[in-house]
Design a protein around this motif. Structure first.
Motif, PDB file in Angstrom:
ATOM      1  N   LEU A   1       5.696  11.767   1.545  1.00  0.00           N
ATOM      2  CA  LEU A   1       5.777  10.472   2.202  1.00  0.00           C
ATOM      3  C   LEU A   1       4.678  10.430   3.248  1.00  0.00           C
ATOM      4  CD1 LEU A   1       9.627   9.976   2.631  1.00  0.00           C
ATOM      5  CD2 LEU A   1       8.134   9.092   0.835  1.00  0.00           C
ATOM      6  N   LEU A   2       3.688   9.594   3.009  1.00  0.00           N
ATOM      7  CA  LEU A   2       2.475   9.629   3.828  1.00  0.00           C
ATOM      8  C   LEU A   2       2.615   8.834   5.110  1.00  0.00           C
ATOM      9  CD1 LEU A   2      -0.664   9.290   1.560  1.00  0.00           C
ATOM     10  CD2 LEU A   2       0.328  11.317   2.554  1.00  0.00           C
ATOM     11  N   ALA A   3       2.038   9.398   6.154  1.00  0.00           N
ATOM     12  CA  ALA A   3       1.807   8.659   7.390  1.00  0.00           C
ATOM     13  C   ALA A   3       0.337   8.843   7.737  1.00  0.00           C
ATOM     14  CB  ALA A   3       2.694   9.178   8.515  1.00  0.00           C
ATOM     15  N   THR A   4      -0.221   7.875   8.448  1.00  0.00           N
ATOM     16  CA  THR A   4      -1.602   8.023   8.888  1.00  0.00           C
ATOM     17  C   THR A   4      -1.655   9.087   9.976  1.00  0.00           C
ATOM     18  OG1 THR A   4      -1.311   6.263  10.514  1.00  0.00           O
ATOM     19  CG2 THR A   4      -2.134   5.613   8.356  1.00  0.00           C
ATOM     20  N   SER A   5      -2.843   9.563  10.279  1.00  0.00           N
ATOM     21  CA  SER A   5      -2.976  10.651  11.244  1.00  0.00           C
ATOM     22  C   SER A   5      -2.512  10.255  12.643  1.00  0.00           C
ATOM     23  CB  SER A   5      -4.432  11.136  11.302  1.00  0.00           C
ATOM     24  OG  SER A   5      -5.278  10.087  11.712  1.00  0.00           O
ATOM     25  N   ASP A   6      -2.481   8.940  12.918  1.00  0.00           N
ATOM     26  CA  ASP A   6      -1.984   8.502  14.228  1.00  0.00           C
ATOM     27  C   ASP A   6      -0.502   8.139  14.192  1.00  0.00           C
ATOM     28  OD1 ASP A   6      -2.226   6.236  12.720  1.00  0.00           O
ATOM     29  OD2 ASP A   6      -3.602   5.191  14.055  1.00  0.00           O
ATOM     30  N   GLY A   7       0.183   8.546  13.097  1.00  0.00           N
ATOM     31  CA  GLY A   7       1.636   8.451  13.051  1.00  0.00           C
ATOM     32  C   GLY A   7       2.211   7.189  12.446  1.00  0.00           C
ATOM     33  N   ARG A   8       1.376   6.252  12.003  1.00  0.00           N
ATOM     34  CA  ARG A   8       1.896   5.023  11.420  1.00  0.00           C
ATOM     35  C   ARG A   8       2.305   5.237   9.965  1.00  0.00           C
ATOM     36  NH1 ARG A   8      -1.971   1.472  10.718  1.00  0.00           N
ATOM     37  NH2 ARG A   8      -3.677   2.766  11.448  1.00  0.00           N
ATOM     38  N   LYS A   9       3.359   4.542   9.564  1.00  0.00           N
ATOM     39  CA  LYS A   9       3.815   4.622   8.182  1.00  0.00           C
ATOM     40  C   LYS A   9       2.772   4.002   7.276  1.00  0.00           C
ATOM     41  CE  LYS A   9       7.747   3.398   5.224  1.00  0.00           C
ATOM     42  NZ  LYS A   9       9.052   2.688   5.175  1.00  0.00           N
ATOM     43  N   MET A  10       2.429   4.710   6.188  1.00  0.00           N
ATOM     44  CA  MET A  10       1.421   4.193   5.269  1.00  0.00           C
ATOM     45  C   MET A  10       1.938   2.920   4.609  1.00  0.00           C
ATOM     46  SD  MET A  10      -1.592   4.816   4.379  1.00  0.00           S
ATOM     47  CE  MET A  10      -2.754   4.177   3.190  1.00  0.00           C
TER      48      MET A  10
ATOM     49  N   GLY B   1       1.486  -6.335   9.680  1.00  0.00           N
ATOM     50  CA  GLY B   1       2.591  -6.318   8.729  1.00  0.00           C
ATOM     51  C   GLY B   1       2.232  -5.527   7.484  1.00  0.00           C
ATOM     52  N   ALA B   2       3.001  -5.736   6.401  1.00  0.00           N
ATOM     53  CA  ALA B   2       2.788  -4.989   5.164  1.00  0.00           C
ATOM     54  C   ALA B   2       1.440  -5.331   4.540  1.00  0.00           C
ATOM     55  CB  ALA B   2       3.911  -5.296   4.174  1.00  0.00           C
ATOM     56  N   VAL B   3       0.799  -4.318   3.956  1.00  0.00           N
ATOM     57  CA  VAL B   3      -0.479  -4.516   3.265  1.00  0.00           C
ATOM     58  C   VAL B   3      -0.165  -4.701   1.786  1.00  0.00           C
ATOM     59  CG1 VAL B   3      -2.754  -3.534   2.787  1.00  0.00           C
ATOM     60  CG2 VAL B   3      -1.642  -3.095   4.985  1.00  0.00           C
ATOM     61  N   TRP B   4      -0.027  -5.962   1.380  1.00  0.00           N
ATOM     62  CA  TRP B   4       0.390  -6.287   0.017  1.00  0.00           C
ATOM     63  C   TRP B   4      -0.744  -6.046  -0.978  1.00  0.00           C
ATOM     64  CZ3 TRP B   4       5.381  -6.611  -0.044  1.00  0.00           C
ATOM     65  CH2 TRP B   4       6.071  -7.164   1.044  1.00  0.00           C
ATOM     66  N   LEU B   5      -0.367  -5.767  -2.227  1.00  0.00           N
ATOM     67  CA  LEU B   5      -1.351  -5.519  -3.272  1.00  0.00           C
ATOM     68  C   LEU B   5      -1.663  -6.759  -4.103  1.00  0.00           C
ATOM     69  CD1 LEU B   5      -0.272  -1.965  -4.539  1.00  0.00           C
ATOM     70  CD2 LEU B   5      -1.749  -2.601  -2.619  1.00  0.00           C
ATOM     71  N   ASN B   6      -0.828  -7.791  -4.034  1.00  0.00           N
ATOM     72  CA  ASN B   6      -1.119  -9.038  -4.746  1.00  0.00           C
ATOM     73  C   ASN B   6      -2.115  -9.876  -3.938  1.00  0.00           C
ATOM     74  OD1 ASN B   6       1.257  -8.124  -6.161  1.00  0.00           O
ATOM     75  ND2 ASN B   6       1.357 -10.160  -7.049  1.00  0.00           N
ATOM     76  N   GLY B   7      -3.181 -10.311  -4.603  1.00  0.00           N
ATOM     77  CA  GLY B   7      -4.213 -11.067  -3.919  1.00  0.00           C
ATOM     78  C   GLY B   7      -3.719 -12.368  -3.314  1.00  0.00           C
TER      79      GLY B   7
ATOM     80  N   THR C   1      -8.613   5.491  10.070  1.00  0.00           N
ATOM     81  CA  THR C   1      -8.930   6.442  11.134  1.00  0.00           C
ATOM     82  C   THR C   1      -9.815   7.559  10.578  1.00  0.00           C
ATOM     83  OG1 THR C   1      -6.781   5.986  12.136  1.00  0.00           O
ATOM     84  CG2 THR C   1      -7.892   7.994  12.839  1.00  0.00           C
ATOM     85  N   ASP C   2     -10.767   8.015  11.376  1.00  0.00           N
ATOM     86  CA  ASP C   2     -11.730   9.033  10.926  1.00  0.00           C
ATOM     87  C   ASP C   2     -11.045  10.214  10.241  1.00  0.00           C
ATOM     88  OD1 ASP C   2     -13.407   7.341  12.254  1.00  0.00           O
ATOM     89  OD2 ASP C   2     -14.227   8.830  13.630  1.00  0.00           O
TER      90      ASP C   2
ATOM     91  N   VAL D   1       0.815  -1.212   0.000  1.00  0.00           N
ATOM     92  CA  VAL D   1       0.000   0.000   0.000  1.00  0.00           C
ATOM     93  C   VAL D   1       0.852   1.268   0.000  1.00  0.00           C
ATOM     94  CG1 VAL D   1      -1.548   1.354   1.487  1.00  0.00           C
ATOM     95  CG2 VAL D   1      -2.112  -0.996   0.950  1.00  0.00           C
ATOM     96  N   GLY D   2       2.059   1.186   0.543  1.00  0.00           N
ATOM     97  CA  GLY D   2       2.944   2.345   0.507  1.00  0.00           C
ATOM     98  C   GLY D   2       3.318   2.781  -0.897  1.00  0.00           C
ATOM     99  N   HIS D   3       3.262   1.851  -1.870  1.00  0.00           N
ATOM    100  CA  HIS D   3       3.544   2.183  -3.268  1.00  0.00           C
ATOM    101  C   HIS D   3       2.326   2.759  -3.996  1.00  0.00           C
ATOM    102  CE1 HIS D   3       6.649  -1.111  -2.662  1.00  0.00           C
ATOM    103  NE2 HIS D   3       7.387  -0.119  -3.146  1.00  0.00           N
ATOM    104  N   LEU D   4       1.152   2.595  -3.411  1.00  0.00           N
ATOM    105  CA  LEU D   4      -0.079   2.856  -4.148  1.00  0.00           C
ATOM    106  C   LEU D   4      -0.258   4.324  -4.512  1.00  0.00           C
ATOM    107  CD1 LEU D   4      -2.517   1.527  -5.362  1.00  0.00           C
ATOM    108  CD2 LEU D   4      -3.678   1.648  -3.159  1.00  0.00           C
TER     109      LEU D   4
END
Length: 418
Positions: A227-236, A242-248, A264-265, A52-55
């Motif tokens: 370079l995006l981080a979520t509003s609660d400070g986590r790396k996108m 773990g990593a949110v992979w894009l391959n099914g 997060t809201d 998801v960080g590449h998305l």
């Protein structure tokens, strides 16, 4: 940015929040208006899938094509053999040719969902095509002489590592020269005028622009995304699991859908603009919703993003499964509900407070032990931090809490007394 772009692409980049910096906004805008322009983003084949960080950058390439331009996805079949040292604390493990090609094959499946590689459309290239056959002495003489070691050491991506007295191998030090050479070759072979990437790639992009100016006297452009981080400070791109992979095959469409449903809201409006193609005004309206209504916006976000990657059927199936699991409790009937007293979660609770006050566990000590042993999941996501906050809006909608493999509860706020 004070300059107001006139080209469709830069206008989209600005309005939707993709833009961090550009080498020359006005000149690039004019080139885009005269268009079409060819641009590339490079991807080293260090894993079997993008995550998801590449998305964000994949969406930039998609918008680049949708606004009438020609995107190139450059696979790093050559540069992966070296490894990008940017902002890393250690050297990447070296992969052999077979592993690199296998990773490229996996990544290509994702790009095909977002870009049209048909006639006069997007191109997928591999920099091994020109890097594997380089003559070392000729390359040093013709290309290496244009690079100042003093300047290369000044780039933040390298400097931060040296400041921490962490080793930087000579192999890695060559990476920025090879990436700069990629831009030169892409300009020569395909008329590529623009390199895009995350803001951590700014130094590498500038090197390619400078090299092409010195060698071929051609003006090129660079554009970076934040370079995006979520509003609660986590790396996108990272979740508690773990990593949110894009391959099914590495992460199911249902788990991917759940990642976006659990946004997060405060991030909903921003993520709708970055990761969907909904109109900007609609994204802002949805992001401003409050209370339980924001959950409808999260479901729409999850559906839109999952549809782009996995297709509309997969998105609909994921939503239906989620409703069955969380609202009806799955095939086994309704989940037992654990209630929190009304008014106890105005500003959110820590996960430990929520577990104890609802009676799911008997004490804070038991809750901490459960988390430490990896036995707690909320909405099917592992909880690893005892300070994780549970938002009031999420509690109003209901959160599935799993203690071990057999104990499941629906955690909700008690309705206020009339």
């Amino acid at each position: 940015m004070t300059y107001q772009p006139k080209s469709d692409f830069l206008r989209v980049m600005t309005e939707r929040g993709y833009l961090a910096d550009c080498t020359d906004y006005e000149a690039l805008d004019k080139a885009l208006l005269a268009g079409p322009v060819t641009a590339y983003i490079g991807y080293d084949a260090t894993a079997a899938s993008l995550h998801v960080g590449h998305l964000l950058n994949v969406m930039m390439l998609r918008w680049f094509q949708k606004t009438g331009n020609r995107p190139i996805t450059l696979m790093g079949g050559g540069t992966t053999k070296v490894g990008d040292p940017s902002f890393r604390s250690d050297e990447r493990p070296l992969l052999d040719d077979a592993a690199i090609q296998s990773n490229i094959d996996g990544m290509q499946q994702v790009f095909a969902r977002y870009l049209d590689y048909g006639h006069d459309g997007a191109q997928m290239l591999n920099n091994a095509e020109w890097l594997d056959g380089l003559n070392y002495l000729t390359f040093l003489r013709d290309i290496g002489r244009h690079f100042s070691v003093n300047r290369m050491l000044s780039f933040e991506s390298v400097k931060s590592r040296l400041d921490r007295e962490q080793s930087l191998s000579f192999l890695e030090f060559n990476y920025m020269i090879l990436q700069a050479y990629d831009f030169l070759e892409l300009n020569r072979r395909y008329g590529c005028q623009l390199q895009m990437g995350g803001s951590d790639q700014w130094g590498n992009i500038i090197n390619g622009i400078d090299l092409t100016r010195r060698v071929d006297d051609k003006p090129l452009f660079g554009l970076t995304s934040p370079l995006l981080a979520t509003s609660d400070g986590r790396k996108m791109g990272k979740s508690q699991g773990g990593a949110v992979w894009l391959n099914g095959a590495m992460l199911s469409p249902y788990e991917f859908w759940q990642f976006w449903r659990n946004t997060t809201d405060a991030d909903v409006g921003r993520f709708l603009k970055l990761y969907t193609e909904l109109p900007v005004d609609e994204c802002d309206r949805l992001g401003a919703l409050q209370g339980s209504q924001i959950n409808d916006a999260k479901i729409l976000l999850a559906n839109e993003v999952t549809t782009l990657l996995h297709g509309a059927d997969a998105a609909a199936s994921a939503e239906a499964t989620a409703r069955q699991v969380f609202e009806q409790g799955g095939a086994g009937g309704d989940l037992e509900v654990a209630l929190l007293p009304a008014g106890t979660a105005t500003d959110g609770l820590t996960v430990i407070q929520a577990l104890v006050q609802s009676g799911i566990v008997g004490s804070g000590k038991e809750a901490k032990r459960l988390i430490a042993e990896g036995g707690l999941r909320m909405d099917n996501e592992a909880v690893t931090d005892p300070q994780t906050t549970v938002q009031a809006a999420a509690l109003e909608a209901g959160i599935k809490v799993s203690v071990g493999k057999k104990k499941h509860r629906m955690l909700r706020l008690e309705a206020p007394a009339n």
